[in-house]
Design a protein around this motif. Structure first.
Motif, PDB file in Angstrom:
ATOM      1  N   GLY A 186      57.028  67.379  45.942  1.00 10.05           N
ATOM      2  CA  GLY A 186      57.425  68.742  45.626  1.00 10.05           C
ATOM      3  C   GLY A 186      56.369  69.404  44.768  1.00 10.05           C
ATOM      4  O   GLY A 186      55.352  68.791  44.419  1.00 10.05           O
ATOM      5  N   PRO A 187      56.556  70.678  44.428  1.00 10.42           N
ATOM      6  CA  PRO A 187      55.599  71.363  43.559  1.00 10.42           C
ATOM      7  C   PRO A 187      55.450  70.661  42.210  1.00 10.42           C
ATOM      8  O   PRO A 187      56.417  70.119  41.668  1.00 10.42           O
ATOM      9  CB  PRO A 187      56.224  72.761  43.387  1.00 10.42           C
ATOM     10  N   VAL A 188      54.258  70.675  41.661  1.00 10.00           N
ATOM     11  CA  VAL A 188      53.995  70.096  40.341  1.00 10.00           C
ATOM     12  C   VAL A 188      54.437  71.103  39.286  1.00 10.00           C
ATOM     13  O   VAL A 188      53.783  72.130  39.085  1.00 10.00           O
ATOM     14  CB  VAL A 188      52.508  69.737  40.171  1.00 10.00           C
ATOM     15  N   LEU A 189      55.543  70.808  38.646  1.00  9.78           N
ATOM     16  CA  LEU A 189      56.102  71.693  37.617  1.00  9.78           C
ATOM     17  C   LEU A 189      56.135  71.038  36.246  1.00  9.78           C
ATOM     18  O   LEU A 189      56.213  71.722  35.229  1.00  9.78           O
ATOM     19  CB  LEU A 189      57.525  72.117  38.006  1.00  9.78           C
ATOM     20  N   ASP A 190      56.096  69.706  36.223  1.00  8.83           N
ATOM     21  CA  ASP A 190      56.114  68.978  34.960  1.00  8.83           C
ATOM     22  C   ASP A 190      55.471  67.617  35.171  1.00  8.83           C
ATOM     23  O   ASP A 190      55.051  67.272  36.274  1.00  8.83           O
ATOM     24  CB  ASP A 190      57.548  68.831  34.416  1.00  8.83           C
ATOM     25  N   ASP A 191      55.401  66.840  34.097  1.00  2.10           N
ATOM     26  CA  ASP A 191      54.740  65.537  34.170  1.00  2.10           C
ATOM     27  C   ASP A 191      55.453  64.592  35.124  1.00  2.10           C
ATOM     28  O   ASP A 191      56.676  64.646  35.304  1.00  2.10           O
ATOM     29  CB  ASP A 191      54.709  64.894  32.777  1.00  2.10           C
ATOM     30  N   LYS A 208      48.839  67.551  36.817  1.00  2.00           N
ATOM     31  CA  LYS A 208      47.782  67.079  37.699  1.00  2.00           C
ATOM     32  C   LYS A 208      48.350  66.790  39.083  1.00  2.00           C
ATOM     33  O   LYS A 208      49.566  66.718  39.272  1.00  2.00           O
ATOM     34  CB  LYS A 208      47.150  65.793  37.154  1.00  2.00           C
ATOM     35  N   ALA A 209      47.438  66.584  40.035  1.00  2.00           N
ATOM     36  CA  ALA A 209      47.868  66.274  41.400  1.00  2.00           C
ATOM     37  C   ALA A 209      48.724  65.024  41.441  1.00  2.00           C
ATOM     38  O   ALA A 209      49.685  64.932  42.213  1.00  2.00           O
ATOM     39  CB  ALA A 209      46.639  66.108  42.295  1.00  2.00           C
ATOM     40  N   PHE A 369      46.336  70.411  38.451  1.00  2.38           N
ATOM     41  CA  PHE A 369      47.030  70.954  39.614  1.00  2.38           C
ATOM     42  C   PHE A 369      48.411  71.412  39.187  1.00  2.38           C
ATOM     43  O   PHE A 369      49.087  70.737  38.411  1.00  2.38           O
ATOM     44  CB  PHE A 369      47.154  69.871  40.697  1.00  2.38           C
ATOM     45  N   GLU A 370      48.816  72.564  39.709  1.00  2.00           N
ATOM     46  CA  GLU A 370      50.174  73.065  39.475  1.00  2.00           C
ATOM     47  C   GLU A 370      50.740  73.600  40.778  1.00  2.00           C
ATOM     48  O   GLU A 370      50.000  73.982  41.691  1.00  2.00           O
ATOM     49  CB  GLU A 370      50.178  74.189  38.422  1.00  2.00           C
ATOM     50  N   GLY A 371      52.062  73.651  40.828  1.00  2.33           N
ATOM     51  CA  GLY A 371      52.717  74.245  41.982  1.00  2.33           C
ATOM     52  C   GLY A 371      52.489  73.439  43.246  1.00  2.33           C
ATOM     53  O   GLY A 371      52.381  72.216  43.236  1.00  2.33           O
TER      54      GLY A 371
END
Length: 566
Positions: A186-191, A208-209, A369-371
């Motif tokens: 899923g989208p990167v929103l938190d650690d 990060k990715a 990386f985000e989202g």
């Protein structure tokens, strides 16, 4: 033998209904799977048009799950067509004497005739059938719940007879699995969650990715002889090959053929890549790297971060044949920002500083990386054709962390109607071997190279110029990567070369003339080859070369002009 006419059903109404509620239709990734293999196909966007088409095989990637769609697919198969599906089609189950089970996952699928490696999947929706079911011809593989030795959940693939034709139904959502492995859950929103053994503390407060991975810390890693952990299995590549191999076998069973495009040019067995991130930007670091690369006789990709080197260094890098690329810095601790305008500003800086009319490749600093797809959108707008950000940031998650070693095009989220981004992703395996105990040692080199060689992917290693300059052990590790790769037949390319080749090979279109020749159209790059599946027992002539492709015997031909078909 004539060429099979393959249709890919991606019903637009079914997709739009999902998008209306913000749900993904990752089934669109089926086209990327086929395009990467160079498989000729035609998209079918309205299932109502199926009776008007003359497909030999229909890949029902996305079909409405209702009685009307089931009836159309049934009639098509009944008249001799083959339907291949990846999960779904529950509306057809009752008529075949099958009972759908609720979708579950992740889990693992085992195939006794395929490398004896359980293959991780994200979601599967198996059908249960009773013994003696007259419609069921064959069951292949087995699904295991949660882990490779988990409870059996049903067959991985079932073959049903429908009149004169077949339904070949995979229980696994293959496209969704490949997407989650390559692009995250899923989208990167938190650690993300750290490795239980303490080797990969990805929860350090930096997005990060590798904060969203579909891999399992326990079941998907191995240890080298020195105890260094690594993700050992490019599962996404496994699923690509399993699906394409089954498709080709299905074609041959119809006494047809289906040519595919070779991964690399004739004469190049496999490809390796070295990239660098300039980070501290001292000229002496660059000079040491240039000297080392000259000794090794390879060209590499230099990802430049602001403020970069002195102008003269860029001239030396270009003169040596290396690629100058972008190293976007969105690290908050260094006053970077995750924002489109900041990406554009830094990219413009690089073009001016290094006198570059265009920049082909990018790799984000610290794999920030985000989202989900913002980075790819920014790359598209900036003319950056390839990205290399998807790789490990810790010792314990090196290797095939994103399930692949192949270049691929990523897919967008539902908000963009799951379109394909025009950015080629070339992930990396590890960085700066033998630097400190905080990073992997060189014992990972051989298993990485061996697996990439098996998968016809890219063995991409990252070495920072600063560490090449300061560390004799890092320099030795770089030399070892080059020596071991060459001993296995690898050719070193830059990211720009890989991007140019992958895009150009996809320009090839394959068709077949009435006289039994395969026609190659489009601007085929020099050295491109096609592989033509041949039936069991095929006797090649003296000048013909046969080789296994996707588990099927194929005849090799040049991709120039008209090619005689098997």
């Amino acid at each position: 033998m004539r060429m099979a006419h393959v249709g890919v059903l991606l019903d637009r109404k079914a997709a739009e209904r999902r998008w209306q509620y913000g749900l993904n239709s990752f089934e669109y990734y089926m086209e990327e799977v086929l395009r990467h293999a160079g498989v000729p196909f035609e998209r079918l966007e309205h299932i109502e048009l199926l009776p008007e088409r003359s497909y030999d095989i229909v890949i029902a990637a996305l079909a409405p799950n209702d009685a009307a769609a089931a009836s159309l697919l049934w009639s098509y198969a009944e008249q001799g067509g083959t339907v291949i599906a990846c999960a779904g089609l529950n509306a057809m189950a009752a008529r075949l004497g099958a009972v759908p089970h609720r979708s579950s996952g992740p889990g693992y699928a085992s195939f006794v005739d395929w490398r004896a490696i359980p293959v991780r999947y994200s979601q599967a929706a198996p059908w249960k059938t009773e013994p003696g079911n007259p419609n069921l011809i064959q069951e292949t593989g087995m699904l295991m719940k949660d882990h490779p030795a988990g409870a059996a959940q049903g067959p991985a693939r079932q073959t049903f007879r429908i009149g004169k034709g077949l339904l070949e139904r995979w229980a696994i959502d293959i496209c969704g699995t490949i997407v989650e492995l390559q692009q995250g859950t899923g989208p990167v929103l938190d650690d993300g969650e750290p490795a239980p053994d303490g080797t990969a503390a990805v929860n350090e407060g930096i997005l990060k990715a590798d904060d969203r991975i579909a891999m399992d810390w326990e079941h998907d890693r191995l240890l080298t002889e020195t105890g260094s952990p690594y993700f050992a299995y490019p599962y996404a590549d496994y699923w690509r090959d399993l699906f394409i191999g089954h498709l080709l076998q299905s074609v041959l069973s119809l006494e047809l053929t289906l040519p595919v495009v070779g991964c690399w040019p004739d004469g190049i067995e496999r490809v390796a890549m070295i990239s660098h991130d300039s980070d501290l930007n001292q000229d002496i670091h660059a000079e040491s790297a240039l000297e080392q690369l000259g000794e090794c006789g390879i060209r590499s990709t230099w990802c430049m971060i602001e403020p970069g080197y002195s102008p003269g260094i860029y001239d030396l890098v270009k003169a040596a044949g290396h690629e100058l690329a972008f190293h976007y810095n969105a690290l908050d601790e260094q006053n970077g920002r995750w924002a489109e305008d900041e990406f554009e500003r830094q990219l413009d800086w690089l073009k001016q500083a290094a006198n570059l009319p265009a920049v082909t490749s990018n790799k984000n600093h610290y794999t920030r990386f985000e989202g989900w797809g913002e980075l790819f959108e920014w790359c598209e707008k900036g003319g950056v054709q390839s990205d290399q950000t998807r790789g490990p940031s810790k010792k314990g998650n090196v290797g095939f962390i994103f399930g692949t070693c192949r270049p691929y095009f990523p897919i967008a989220w539902a908000g963009e109607n799951n379109r394909m981004y025009d950015v080629l992703e070339i992930g990396f395996l590890t960085q700066d071997l033998d630097l400190t105990t905080q990073w992997s040692d060189s014992s990972v080199i051989n298993p990485f190279l061996d697996e990439v060689a098996r998968m016809n992917g890219v063995a991409h290693f990252l070495f920072h110029q600063v560490h090449i300059h300061n560390s004799a052990s890092v320099r030795a590790a770089l030399r070892r990567v080059v020596e071991e790769a060459r001993s296995r037949g690898f050719t070193f390319w830059t990211g720009e070369q890989i991007n140019r080749w992958e895009r150009s090979r996809r320009n090839i279109s394959l068709d077949m003339a009435a006289d039994g020749t395969v026609i190659v159209s489009g601007e085929a790059p020099e050295g491109a080859v096609i592989w033509i599946p041949v039936p069991d027992g095929y006797e090649p002539s003296e000048d013909e070369e046969l080789a296994d492709q996707y588990g099927v015997s194929c005849r090799k031909e040049s991709a120039s002009g008209r090619v005689k078909q098997a």
